[in-house]
Structure formats: structure tokens, C-alpha cells
Write a protein that holds these residues in place. Sequence first.
Motif, PDB file in Angstrom:
ATOM      1  N   GLN A 147       0.818  -1.213   0.000  1.00 57.66           N
ATOM      2  CA  GLN A 147       0.000   0.000   0.000  1.00 57.66           C
ATOM      3  C   GLN A 147       0.854   1.265   0.000  1.00 57.66           C
ATOM      4  OE1 GLN A 147      -2.690  -0.003   3.294  1.00 57.66           O
ATOM      5  NE2 GLN A 147      -3.987   1.645   2.489  1.00 57.66           N
ATOM      6  N   GLU A 186      -6.918   6.873  -4.837  1.00 53.07           N
ATOM      7  CA  GLU A 186      -5.796   6.944  -3.906  1.00 53.07           C
ATOM      8  C   GLU A 186      -4.756   7.972  -4.352  1.00 53.07           C
ATOM      9  OE1 GLU A 186      -7.750   2.960  -3.535  1.00 53.07           O
ATOM     10  OE2 GLU A 186      -7.017   4.160  -5.234  1.00 53.07           O
ATOM     11  N   LEU A 205      -8.751   1.055  -5.544  1.00 48.16           N
ATOM     12  CA  LEU A 205      -8.024  -0.208  -5.556  1.00 48.16           C
ATOM     13  C   LEU A 205      -8.277  -0.971  -4.260  1.00 48.16           C
ATOM     14  CD1 LEU A 205      -4.691   1.106  -7.092  1.00 48.16           C
ATOM     15  CD2 LEU A 205      -6.252  -0.544  -8.162  1.00 48.16           C
ATOM     16  N   GLU A 206      -8.502  -2.246  -4.380  1.00 48.46           N
ATOM     17  CA  GLU A 206      -8.750  -3.069  -3.196  1.00 48.46           C
ATOM     18  C   GLU A 206      -7.421  -3.378  -2.505  1.00 48.46           C
ATOM     19  OE1 GLU A 206     -11.749  -6.590  -2.806  1.00 48.46           O
ATOM     20  OE2 GLU A 206      -9.781  -7.449  -3.345  1.00 48.46           O
ATOM     21  N   VAL A 207      -7.407  -3.195  -1.185  1.00 54.54           N
ATOM     22  CA  VAL A 207      -6.220  -3.455  -0.373  1.00 54.54           C
ATOM     23  C   VAL A 207      -6.621  -4.362   0.787  1.00 54.54           C
ATOM     24  CG1 VAL A 207      -4.426  -2.437   1.088  1.00 54.54           C
ATOM     25  CG2 VAL A 207      -5.194  -1.233  -0.979  1.00 54.54           C
ATOM     26  N   LEU A 212      -1.996  -4.693  -2.197  1.00 52.21           N
ATOM     27  CA  LEU A 212      -2.977  -4.635  -3.277  1.00 52.21           C
ATOM     28  C   LEU A 212      -3.348  -6.044  -3.720  1.00 52.21           C
ATOM     29  CD1 LEU A 212      -1.713  -1.722  -3.310  1.00 52.21           C
ATOM     30  CD2 LEU A 212      -2.177  -1.689  -5.756  1.00 52.21           C
ATOM     31  N   THR A 216     -10.215  -4.021  -8.177  1.00 55.04           N
ATOM     32  CA  THR A 216     -10.789  -2.749  -7.744  1.00 55.04           C
ATOM     33  C   THR A 216     -11.936  -3.030  -6.781  1.00 55.04           C
ATOM     34  OG1 THR A 216     -12.307  -2.683  -9.628  1.00 55.04           O
ATOM     35  CG2 THR A 216     -10.176  -1.552  -9.876  1.00 55.04           C
TER      36      THR A 216
END
Length: 306
Positions: A147, A186, A205-207, A212, A216
Motif C-alpha cells: 500500500q 488513492e 483499488l482493493e487493499v 494490493l 478494484t
Amino acid sequence: MTAALVVVLAADRAAVEAARADVRRVVASVGGVTDAWANLTDRPLTAVSTRVTGTEIGALRAVLAQVAADHDVDLAVTDAALHEPGPGLLIMDVDSTLIQQEVIELLAAHAGREREVAAVTERAMRGELDFAESLTQRVAALVGLPQTVFEQVRRQVELSPGARNLIATAKEHGFTVAVVSGGFIEIVGPLAAELGIDHARANALEVRDGVLTGRTSGPIIDRAAKAATLRDIAASLGIPLERTVAVGDGANDLDMLATAGLGIAYNAKPIVREQAHAALNQPHLDSVLFMLGLAADRHSLDSVHD
């Protein structure tokens, strides 16, 4: 039948002068009348404008597109109402418009997959690949990045020359400024806050666990979503669509450019230049101000500090 404003600009003064003569001739051939020409600036570009009555804006755009091509100048035809004092909306794409890079490629470089991702981006921006499909492919290349990469990429972003001046001057003239991006909130969110942009919308964005996932989260911001964002912001502010201006460079921007009162293709892909209301092929983003009929004594082209 509404009045229109025709703006002609180029780095070559002689080309502008030649185009100006052709504009008057072509406008007369379709039953229109041109007023006296106003000089908007003479350096580093030459830009002039004239008010036209007696013909429809759509017809003017069609016949004057050939004048622009013949003389290699940038030419815009807009509803004169856009140039009257009052609130308006300026909405821009981010990647390769507000900024000089593609954020997805900056992120992919940290994963060692920049070339692969850039090839997919190019196909999508030319309209050869569905945007949602291309986004899924490109984001998958980011899987495993920490991230912390967001802060690194924020520091790499370079504004397009004149971006700060365009935003500040548009706001001085009553415009709300928004950005809508197929990139990522972000990066876009902090950038918009720093520039004083009023609204920002982009993909997320998916974290998970600081890493990551290569996916998304939330709805994808595609070309339909960009146009919807323009309409939603304008409606929320009570701004009619004829007083909206959209700027973008890729196929993902086409619906937004078509929805706006003035849709400007900025150093854009061929498909976008062909379909937008006007094409701007100058190195300064704040040349958009001339297409709004603003004279140079109200602002100066600003690339040094961007």
C-alpha cells in the motif's frame, strides 16, 4: 437560433490570420454573420474570437472543421451563453490530461510490468478494447504491491503545463472544477485536494492487509460513468449543460465530451479528436481558457511553475 462564439488559435500567427479569413467566408456560405474579431492573445500563441449569428452551432462545427484542418489551427465553436458571466462547470480527465502520465503505468512500474500495462492502456485509449476489460487486466498486474506504493507514485506525478493556472482562473470566473478518472482515487483524491479542485471521482483499488489484491472495489468509472458524473454535478449545482466544459484525451472520455456544452479533446487520440466538439493540440492545458473566450489580460499561460 442562438449566437455562437468561434475561437481560432495556433502557435503560427500567419495560420490564424489565414483561417480567420476562411471562417468569415465559410460562415457567410451557410447564412451566418460574423462580428468584428477580438484578439485574445498574441504570445506564446495567437488566439482570436468572433461572435456568429444566423446559423446553428452544429452546422457551424461541421463546416468549420475543414477550416481547422486546412490551416492546421485549433478551432472551437461554442454557444455564446457559455461566455456570459455566471456559474459553470469545468470537468477534466486526469491521466494524460490534468497530469502528464498514466497512473496505472506508474504503479505497474513498481511491479516490473509497466511495458505490458502500457500496451493495454494504449489499446483502450484508442477505443480498441473495452475499458472495464482493460482496467481488470491492468489492475491484475498490481497484485502484491504494498500500500505504501501510493505515496511513492503521488511524488512521481507531474502536472500538465498550465494546469494550476487553468483551475485557478476558471474558479475566478465562476466555474466549479471537477475531475473524473478511470485511474485511482488513492492518487486522484490527494491531488485534487492540493489543487483546490471541488469534486473528484475515480476507481478505488482493493487493499487487504496492506497489500494490493489486483482488483478494484466499488463501481468502475468507465465512459458512461464519466458522463453521468458530469450530469450529476451539474444538476446538483443547478448548472445547465450548455455551461459545462469537459476536457479529455481518450476514448473513455467520449461520452463526457459529447454531453458537455463544450467537449475539448486535449492532445488526444485520433478517435477523440474526430468526435469532440473541439480539439486542442497545444502544450499548455490552460489554452482551454482561450476556447472559453477569455483574453490574455485576464490570465497568462503558466507552464513554468507546473
